[in-house]
Motif scaffolding. Structure first.
Motif, short mmCIF file in Angstrom:
data_model
loop_
_atom_site.label_atom_id
_atom_site.label_comp_id
_atom_site.label_asym_id
_atom_site.label_seq_id
_atom_site.Cartn_x
_atom_site.Cartn_y
_atom_site.Cartn_z
N ALA A 108 -60.74 -58.74 19.68
CA ALA A 108 -61.92 -58.72 18.83
C ALA A 108 -61.56 -59.09 17.39
CB ALA A 108 -62.59 -57.34 18.87
N ASN A 109 -60.41 -58.63 16.93
CA ASN A 109 -59.96 -58.98 15.57
C ASN A 109 -59.68 -60.47 15.45
OD1 ASN A 109 -60.04 -56.64 13.94
ND2 ASN A 109 -58.26 -55.81 15.00
N ARG A 110 -59.09 -61.05 16.50
CA ARG A 110 -58.86 -62.51 16.48
C ARG A 110 -60.19 -63.26 16.46
NH1 ARG A 110 -54.52 -61.32 20.08
NH2 ARG A 110 -55.80 -61.84 21.90
N SER A 111 -61.16 -62.75 17.21
CA SER A 111 -62.49 -63.37 17.22
C SER A 111 -63.14 -63.25 15.85
CB SER A 111 -63.37 -62.69 18.28
OG SER A 111 -62.80 -62.83 19.56
N ALA A 112 -62.95 -62.10 15.20
CA ALA A 112 -63.51 -61.90 13.86
C ALA A 112 -62.88 -62.87 12.86
CB ALA A 112 -63.29 -60.46 13.40
N ASP A 113 -61.58 -63.14 13.03
CA ASP A 113 -60.90 -64.12 12.17
C ASP A 113 -61.53 -65.51 12.34
OD1 ASP A 113 -59.16 -62.29 11.08
OD2 ASP A 113 -57.56 -62.70 12.52
N LEU A 114 -61.86 -65.86 13.59
CA LEU A 114 -62.48 -67.17 13.86
C LEU A 114 -63.85 -67.26 13.19
CD1 LEU A 114 -61.68 -67.81 17.64
CD2 LEU A 114 -60.65 -68.90 15.66
N THR A 115 -64.64 -66.18 13.27
CA THR A 115 -65.97 -66.24 12.64
C THR A 115 -65.84 -66.30 11.12
OG1 THR A 115 -66.22 -63.82 12.62
CG2 THR A 115 -67.09 -65.00 14.52
N ARG A 116 -64.82 -65.66 10.56
CA ARG A 116 -64.60 -65.75 9.11
C ARG A 116 -64.28 -67.18 8.71
NH1 ARG A 116 -62.96 -60.23 9.28
NH2 ARG A 116 -60.94 -60.73 10.18
N GLN A 117 -63.49 -67.86 9.56
CA GLN A 117 -63.17 -69.26 9.28
C GLN A 117 -64.41 -70.14 9.40
OE1 GLN A 117 -59.82 -69.46 12.15
NE2 GLN A 117 -58.60 -70.20 10.45
N LEU A 118 -65.26 -69.85 10.37
CA LEU A 118 -66.51 -70.60 10.51
C LEU A 118 -67.40 -70.41 9.28
CD1 LEU A 118 -67.58 -70.10 14.24
CD2 LEU A 118 -67.13 -72.28 13.10
N LEU A 119 -67.47 -69.18 8.79
CA LEU A 119 -68.26 -68.90 7.59
C LEU A 119 -67.69 -69.62 6.38
CD1 LEU A 119 -69.08 -65.11 8.05
CD2 LEU A 119 -70.70 -67.00 8.10
N ALA A 120 -66.36 -69.68 6.30
CA ALA A 120 -65.73 -70.39 5.19
C ALA A 120 -66.09 -71.87 5.25
CB ALA A 120 -64.21 -70.21 5.23
N PHE A 121 -66.03 -72.47 6.45
CA PHE A 121 -66.39 -73.87 6.60
C PHE A 121 -67.86 -74.10 6.22
CE2 PHE A 121 -68.51 -77.00 9.35
CZ PHE A 121 -67.95 -78.15 8.81
N ALA A 122 -68.73 -73.17 6.65
CA ALA A 122 -70.16 -73.31 6.41
C ALA A 122 -70.54 -72.95 4.98
CB ALA A 122 -70.94 -72.42 7.39
N ARG A 123 -69.56 -72.55 4.17
CA ARG A 123 -69.79 -72.13 2.79
C ARG A 123 -70.74 -70.93 2.71
NH1 ARG A 123 -71.42 -77.83 0.65
NH2 ARG A 123 -71.08 -78.46 2.79
N LYS A 124 -70.65 -70.06 3.71
CA LYS A 124 -71.46 -68.84 3.73
C LYS A 124 -70.56 -67.60 3.62
CE LYS A 124 -75.42 -70.73 6.22
NZ LYS A 124 -76.34 -70.58 5.09
#
Length: 464
Positions: free
Chosen positions: A142-158
């Motif tokens: 779950a922590n690895r998945s959370a890291d992926l969503t954080r990266q997606l948010l960084a890409f999306a500038r959100k």
């Protein structure tokens, strides 16, 4: 001859047109091509002509035609195509970013529930229980998945950020030891700072993300022994440069460059370089989000990024961040640290996602707080009106039906003037942040959060 002056790339087409003309398969030739000027440069011309006299044995005797200089038009067309290509790429990245941001928001809500209940289950089961190993594996995934969503948010500038003015050289200096461990001892890390002012306004954690991702990318491009160079400098873009580069804005910038002498990339790879989930690495070796994260962070901070690479010649990433003239602020790595992570205050918790509402309430009650749970803003207002004692803290989601978190806070504040406010969200919203930048004095926790980070944020909000 005329053909001797033709550009190598245009020679075959010109030769083909003349061959068709001379064998009477076409009545006239009509071709745009490049020819060598007497000064040695290549210029575009439009040639049109036909055979006006044939010999008795059927061969061309005399030709007549015209040649027009179309160099300016062709250069303008090339420039338009280049700008259109840049614009199309920017629009594609923007649309993918919106999609990524929406997915990350929904996933963060689900991951918050998984991580929260897993953490509480681990605390109750104890490390010696056979079940504990299974729970820890769930937590890791779950922590690895959370890291992926954080990266997606960084890409999306959100990504929700709290930028400060900092000296980029000083921040990088403090990271060198960690970066050397990251790339390994076979790769030499060279640090070349420029002595001039390197003040920029950015969230310190985003500098960490940029350098870690670029250094990992450089490391993976090097087979065996190699070199990674990090350097800083200053740059100035004028109107003419920006006219040729879509998205660039004239001004003074601080340069951060990361170079490697690895395998390099061809144009096909570079065209997709910043797209999320695009990777040239083997399965399991990369998510394809590292460079997408870098792209999103740079754009969120009003910067630009250029890439220079050729196969077997290495790669250089050049990042330009707006130069800031103010003094660097003191950064603190221990912002979430609190001496006391429990309390006995009353908290009004408002969250429209039932599973997150229930889980967060259990966490807070476990810390000793009295929790009033509301699933809608209207219910929160009613509970605040009916509650007989004090309410010390309001915790709300940012975006909710009926009323946003900020408006709810203003309503509760009119009844409890001393109430503190902590926002939580799976992604940023302009309710509390402008383009992801938190308004001054706003307390915020990013979903998904751990029990410890929630405890620290609650005390931070209550004690200030």
């Amino acid at each position: 001859t005329w053909l001797d002056l033709a550009h190598p790339e245009d020679f075959k087409e010109s030769e083909k047109q003349l061959a068709l003309l001379f064998t009477r398969q076409i009545s006239h030739y009509n071709i745009e091509c490049r020819i060598k000027h007497r000064n040695g440069s290549w210029v575009w011309v439009h040639d049109r002509g036909k055979v006006i006299e044939w010999t008795s044995d059927g061969k061309p005797g005399r030709l007549a035609g015209t040649r027009a200089d179309i160099n300016d038009r062709k250069l303008a067309e090339e420039e338009r195509e280049k700008l259109q290509s840049q614009l199309t790429q920017a629009q594609k990245m923007e649309s993918v970013g919106r999609l990524a941001g929406g997915i990350a928001h929904d996933f963060n809500n689900m991951l918050g529930v998984i991580l929260g209940h897993t953490e509480m289950a681990i605390m109750k089961s104890g490390t010696k229980q056979p079940l504990s190993n299974h729970l820890q594996e769930i937590q890791k995934a779950a922590n690895r998945s959370a890291d992926l969503t954080r990266q997606l948010l960084a890409f999306a500038r959100k990504q929700t950020i709290a930028p400060i003015v900092l000296d980029l050289n000083e921040v990088i200096e403090g990271m060198l030891k960690m970066l050397r461990r990251l790339i390994g001892e076979d790769i030499d890390l060279v640090w070349l700072p420029e002595a001039s002012s390197s003040s920029v306004k950015i969230d310190p954690s985003q500098v960490d993300q940029i350098l870690a991702n670029l250094c990992v990318n450089a490391r993976d491009a090097i087979a065996g022994v190699g070199k990674v160079t990090i350097e800083t400098g200053t740059a100035s873009f004028d109107e003419s440069y920006c006219a040729d580069h879509v998205g660039f804005v004239p001004g003074e910038y601080v340069l951060l460059a990361v170079s490697d002498n690895g395998s390099g990339m061809d144009k096909a790879v570079m065209d997709k370089l910043f797209e999320p989930f695009f990777t040239t690495k083997a399965v399991g070796k990369g998510t394809g989000l590292g460079l997408a994260t870098v792209y999103g962070i740079v754009k969120q901070n009003n910067g630009f990024i250029n890439v220079y690479s050729e196969p077997r010649q290495g790669t250089t990433f050049r990042i330009y961040l707006p130069r800031h003239l103010g003094q660097a602020e003191q950064t603190s790595k221990n912002e979430l640290t609190a001496t006391k992570l429990t309390g006995n205050e009353t908290i009004l918790l408002t969250e429209d996602e039932p599973s997150i509402l229930e889980m967060t309430a259990i966490m807070l009650e476990g810390m000793g707080y009295t929790v009033l749970k509301a699933s809608t803003p209207r219910e929160a207002i009613r509970m605040a009106e009916e509650h007989m004692g004090n309410i010390q803290l309001l915790i709300t989601d940012v975006v909710m039906p009926e009323m946003n978190g900020r408006d709810l806070g203003s309503n509760i504040l009119s009844r409890y003037p001393d109430v503190k406010h902590l926002f939580m969200s799976g992604y940023t919203a302009n309710v509390i942040a402008h383009h992801g930048v938190l308004d001054k004095g706003v307390h915020f926790i990013q979903k998904p959060f751990s029990l410890k980070s929630l405890a620290a944020k609650v005390r931070q909000a209550l004690d200030k």
